[in-house]
Write a protein that holds these residues in place. Structure first.
Motif, PDB file in Angstrom:
ATOM      1  N   GLU A 247       0.968  -1.275  -0.128  1.00 49.62           N
ATOM      2  CA  GLU A 247      -0.075  -0.071  -0.141  1.00 49.62           C
ATOM      3  C   GLU A 247       0.885   1.119  -0.035  1.00 49.62           C
ATOM      4  OE1 GLU A 247      -3.124   0.102   3.082  1.00 49.62           O
ATOM      5  OE2 GLU A 247      -3.614  -1.985   2.793  1.00 49.62           O
ATOM      6  N   SER A 248       1.951   1.226  -0.072  1.00 53.99           N
ATOM      7  CA  SER A 248       2.986   2.275  -0.259  1.00 53.99           C
ATOM      8  C   SER A 248       3.478   2.553  -1.550  1.00 53.99           C
ATOM      9  CB  SER A 248       4.305   1.850   0.684  1.00 53.99           C
ATOM     10  OG  SER A 248       4.013   1.735   1.731  1.00 53.99           O
ATOM     11  N   LYS A 249       3.734   3.773  -1.726  1.00 51.79           N
ATOM     12  CA  LYS A 249       4.214   4.387  -3.112  1.00 51.79           C
ATOM     13  C   LYS A 249       5.395   5.386  -3.209  1.00 51.79           C
ATOM     14  CE  LYS A 249       0.477   7.451  -2.917  1.00 51.79           C
ATOM     15  NZ  LYS A 249      -0.914   8.103  -3.346  1.00 51.79           N
ATOM     16  N   TYR A 250       5.887   5.322  -4.214  1.00 51.78           N
ATOM     17  CA  TYR A 250       7.049   6.624  -4.583  1.00 51.78           C
ATOM     18  C   TYR A 250       6.992   7.072  -6.014  1.00 51.78           C
ATOM     19  CZ  TYR A 250       9.797   3.199  -7.030  1.00 51.78           C
ATOM     20  OH  TYR A 250      10.675   2.329  -8.041  1.00 51.78           O
ATOM     21  N   GLY A 251       7.718   8.166  -5.912  1.00 52.52           N
ATOM     22  CA  GLY A 251       7.980   9.050  -7.142  1.00 52.52           C
ATOM     23  C   GLY A 251       9.231   9.800  -7.436  1.00 52.52           C
ATOM     24  N   VAL A 252       9.926   9.371  -8.325  1.00 54.40           N
ATOM     25  CA  VAL A 252      11.295   9.953  -8.755  1.00 54.40           C
ATOM     26  C   VAL A 252      10.990  11.356  -9.374  1.00 54.40           C
ATOM     27  CG1 VAL A 252      13.193   9.813  -9.686  1.00 54.40           C
ATOM     28  CG2 VAL A 252      12.115   7.471  -8.821  1.00 54.40           C
ATOM     29  N   GLN A 253      11.633  12.446  -8.614  1.00 50.25           N
ATOM     30  CA  GLN A 253      11.436  13.781  -8.981  1.00 50.25           C
ATOM     31  C   GLN A 253      12.563  14.171  -9.335  1.00 50.25           C
ATOM     32  OE1 GLN A 253       8.141  14.819  -8.751  1.00 50.25           O
ATOM     33  NE2 GLN A 253       7.568  13.015  -7.845  1.00 50.25           N
ATOM     34  N   ALA A 254      12.913  15.348  -9.894  1.00 48.88           N
ATOM     35  CA  ALA A 254      14.190  16.052 -10.528  1.00 48.88           C
ATOM     36  C   ALA A 254      15.033  16.364  -9.306  1.00 48.88           C
ATOM     37  CB  ALA A 254      13.684  17.462 -11.151  1.00 48.88           C
ATOM     38  N   ARG A 255      14.426  16.475  -8.137  1.00 50.16           N
ATOM     39  CA  ARG A 255      15.430  16.877  -7.111  1.00 50.16           C
ATOM     40  C   ARG A 255      15.405  16.001  -5.915  1.00 50.16           C
ATOM     41  NH1 ARG A 255      17.971  21.818  -7.174  1.00 50.16           N
ATOM     42  NH2 ARG A 255      16.977  23.316  -8.621  1.00 50.16           N
ATOM     43  N   ASN A 256      14.329  14.965  -6.025  1.00 50.34           N
ATOM     44  CA  ASN A 256      14.439  13.851  -4.738  1.00 50.34           C
ATOM     45  C   ASN A 256      13.532  12.703  -5.422  1.00 50.34           C
ATOM     46  OD1 ASN A 256      11.771  14.874  -4.321  1.00 50.34           O
ATOM     47  ND2 ASN A 256      12.603  16.606  -3.404  1.00 50.34           N
ATOM     48  N   VAL A 257      13.533  11.655  -4.597  1.00 52.17           N
ATOM     49  CA  VAL A 257      12.822  10.590  -4.458  1.00 52.17           C
ATOM     50  C   VAL A 257      11.914  10.704  -3.191  1.00 52.17           C
ATOM     51  CG1 VAL A 257      12.463   8.135  -4.856  1.00 52.17           C
ATOM     52  CG2 VAL A 257      14.494   9.106  -5.747  1.00 52.17           C
ATOM     53  N   GLN A 258      10.609  10.713  -3.480  1.00 48.78           N
ATOM     54  CA  GLN A 258       9.683  10.927  -2.496  1.00 48.78           C
ATOM     55  C   GLN A 258       8.966   9.530  -2.278  1.00 48.78           C
ATOM     56  OE1 GLN A 258       7.254  14.241  -3.548  1.00 48.78           O
ATOM     57  NE2 GLN A 258       8.950  15.907  -3.142  1.00 48.78           N
ATOM     58  N   PHE A 259       8.649   9.024  -1.006  1.00 49.66           N
ATOM     59  CA  PHE A 259       7.933   7.963  -0.492  1.00 49.66           C
ATOM     60  C   PHE A 259       6.854   8.172   0.464  1.00 49.66           C
ATOM     61  CE2 PHE A 259      12.112   6.715  -1.375  1.00 49.66           C
ATOM     62  CZ  PHE A 259      12.271   5.607  -1.963  1.00 49.66           C
ATOM     63  N   VAL A 260       5.507   7.585   0.203  1.00 51.90           N
ATOM     64  CA  VAL A 260       4.513   7.720   1.037  1.00 51.90           C
ATOM     65  C   VAL A 260       4.319   5.874   1.343  1.00 51.90           C
ATOM     66  CG1 VAL A 260       2.081   8.142   1.440  1.00 51.90           C
ATOM     67  CG2 VAL A 260       3.459   9.652  -0.003  1.00 51.90           C
ATOM     68  N   ILE A 261       4.760   5.992   2.817  1.00 54.73           N
ATOM     69  CA  ILE A 261       4.915   4.390   2.975  1.00 54.73           C
ATOM     70  C   ILE A 261       3.918   4.262   4.210  1.00 54.73           C
ATOM     71  CG2 ILE A 261       6.430   2.851   4.372  1.00 54.73           C
ATOM     72  CD1 ILE A 261       8.845   4.456   3.188  1.00 54.73           C
ATOM     73  N   ARG A 262       3.143   3.210   4.053  1.00 62.43           N
ATOM     74  CA  ARG A 262       1.917   2.909   4.763  1.00 62.43           C
ATOM     75  C   ARG A 262       2.418   2.330   5.986  1.00 62.43           C
ATOM     76  NH1 ARG A 262      -2.968   5.468   4.845  1.00 62.43           N
ATOM     77  NH2 ARG A 262      -2.707   5.476   2.650  1.00 62.43           N
ATOM     78  N   LYS A 263       2.078   2.291   7.049  1.00 65.57           N
ATOM     79  CA  LYS A 263       2.380   1.986   8.385  1.00 65.57           C
ATOM     80  C   LYS A 263       1.518   0.557   8.608  1.00 65.57           C
ATOM     81  CE  LYS A 263       3.648   5.695  11.177  1.00 65.57           C
ATOM     82  NZ  LYS A 263       3.308   6.444  12.508  1.00 65.57           N
ATOM     83  N   LYS A 264       2.077  -0.527   8.962  1.00 64.27           N
ATOM     84  CA  LYS A 264       1.319  -1.776   9.211  1.00 64.27           C
ATOM     85  C   LYS A 264       0.252  -1.469  10.455  1.00 64.27           C
ATOM     86  CE  LYS A 264       2.570  -5.596   7.746  1.00 64.27           C
ATOM     87  NZ  LYS A 264       3.450  -6.984   7.612  1.00 64.27           N
ATOM     88  N   GLU A 265       0.693  -0.895  11.259  1.00 65.45           N
ATOM     89  CA  GLU A 265      -0.572  -0.453  12.369  1.00 65.45           C
ATOM     90  C   GLU A 265      -0.682   0.868  12.479  1.00 65.45           C
ATOM     91  OE1 GLU A 265       1.146  -2.305  15.977  1.00 65.45           O
ATOM     92  OE2 GLU A 265       1.329  -4.114  15.327  1.00 65.45           O
ATOM     93  N   THR A 266      -1.867   1.287  12.442  1.00 60.99           N
ATOM     94  CA  THR A 266      -2.365   2.845  12.856  1.00 60.99           C
ATOM     95  C   THR A 266      -2.177   2.842  14.035  1.00 60.99           C
ATOM     96  OG1 THR A 266      -3.911   2.710  10.647  1.00 60.99           O
ATOM     97  CG2 THR A 266      -3.938   4.520  12.412  1.00 60.99           C
ATOM     98  N   GLY A 267      -1.599   4.000  14.654  1.00 61.81           N
ATOM     99  CA  GLY A 267      -1.626   3.997  16.141  1.00 61.81           C
ATOM    100  C   GLY A 267      -0.871   5.343  16.295  1.00 61.81           C
ATOM    101  N   PRO A 268      -0.121   5.287  17.600  1.00 61.72           N
ATOM    102  CA  PRO A 268       0.647   6.359  17.925  1.00 61.72           C
ATOM    103  C   PRO A 268       1.832   6.721  17.057  1.00 61.72           C
ATOM    104  CG  PRO A 268       0.901   4.534  19.521  1.00 61.72           C
ATOM    105  CD  PRO A 268      -0.013   4.361  18.518  1.00 61.72           C
TER     106      PRO A 268
END
Length: 136
Positions: free
Chosen positions: A70-91
């Motif tokens: 459920e995670s994704k990433y994108g390669v941009q001109a200046r960086n590589v950005q990730f949105v990484i889904r935690k296995k457990e929602t919580g604190p």
């Protein structure tokens, strides 16, 4: 995976989080076709970039498990950005990395640096208030 002969550099990483995701950015300009592996407990990154097209590599061992499907990433001109889904929602996680070796000296230094950065503005505001009557 790229040849790791000890010549690779470590890229700068920034991160933020919500209770369900980790936002991670690998700061590396002009990185084309990086090798990225995301598993339940780590992110392995390897790519060439920067002005000299040097090899950068890093392995991030996460504090807790994540959900790579459920995670994704994108390669941009200046960086590589990730949105990484935690296995457990919580604190919120207290840190990004899993502590395999407890290095108290290193963590104490980080706390001291943060405290030092927070204190001078208060002192400056106090000293500014005191200086104003002297100027008049």
């Amino acid at each position: 995976m790229a040849d790791t002969t000890g010549h690779a550099k470590i890229p700068t990483i920034t991160w933020a989080q919500r209770n369900d995701v980790v936002y991670l950015t690998i700061c590396l300009e002009d990185c084309k076709d990086p090798a990225i592996t995301l598993t339940d407990d780590k992110l392995v990154f390897s790519g060439k970039g920067g002005t000299n097209k040097e090899l950068y590599e890093i392995t991030v061992l996460f504090y807790k498990e994540v959900n790579p499907q459920e995670s994704k990433y994108g390669v941009q001109a200046r960086n590589v950005q990730f949105v990484i889904r935690k296995k457990e929602t919580g604190p919120y996680w207290p840190q990004l990395l899993k502590n395999e070796k407890k290095d108290e000296d290193e963590s104490d230094d980080e706390v001291d640096k943060n405290m030092d950065l927070a204190e001078p503005p208060d002192e400056e505001e106090d000293s500014d208030d005191e200086d104003l009557p002297d100027l008049e």
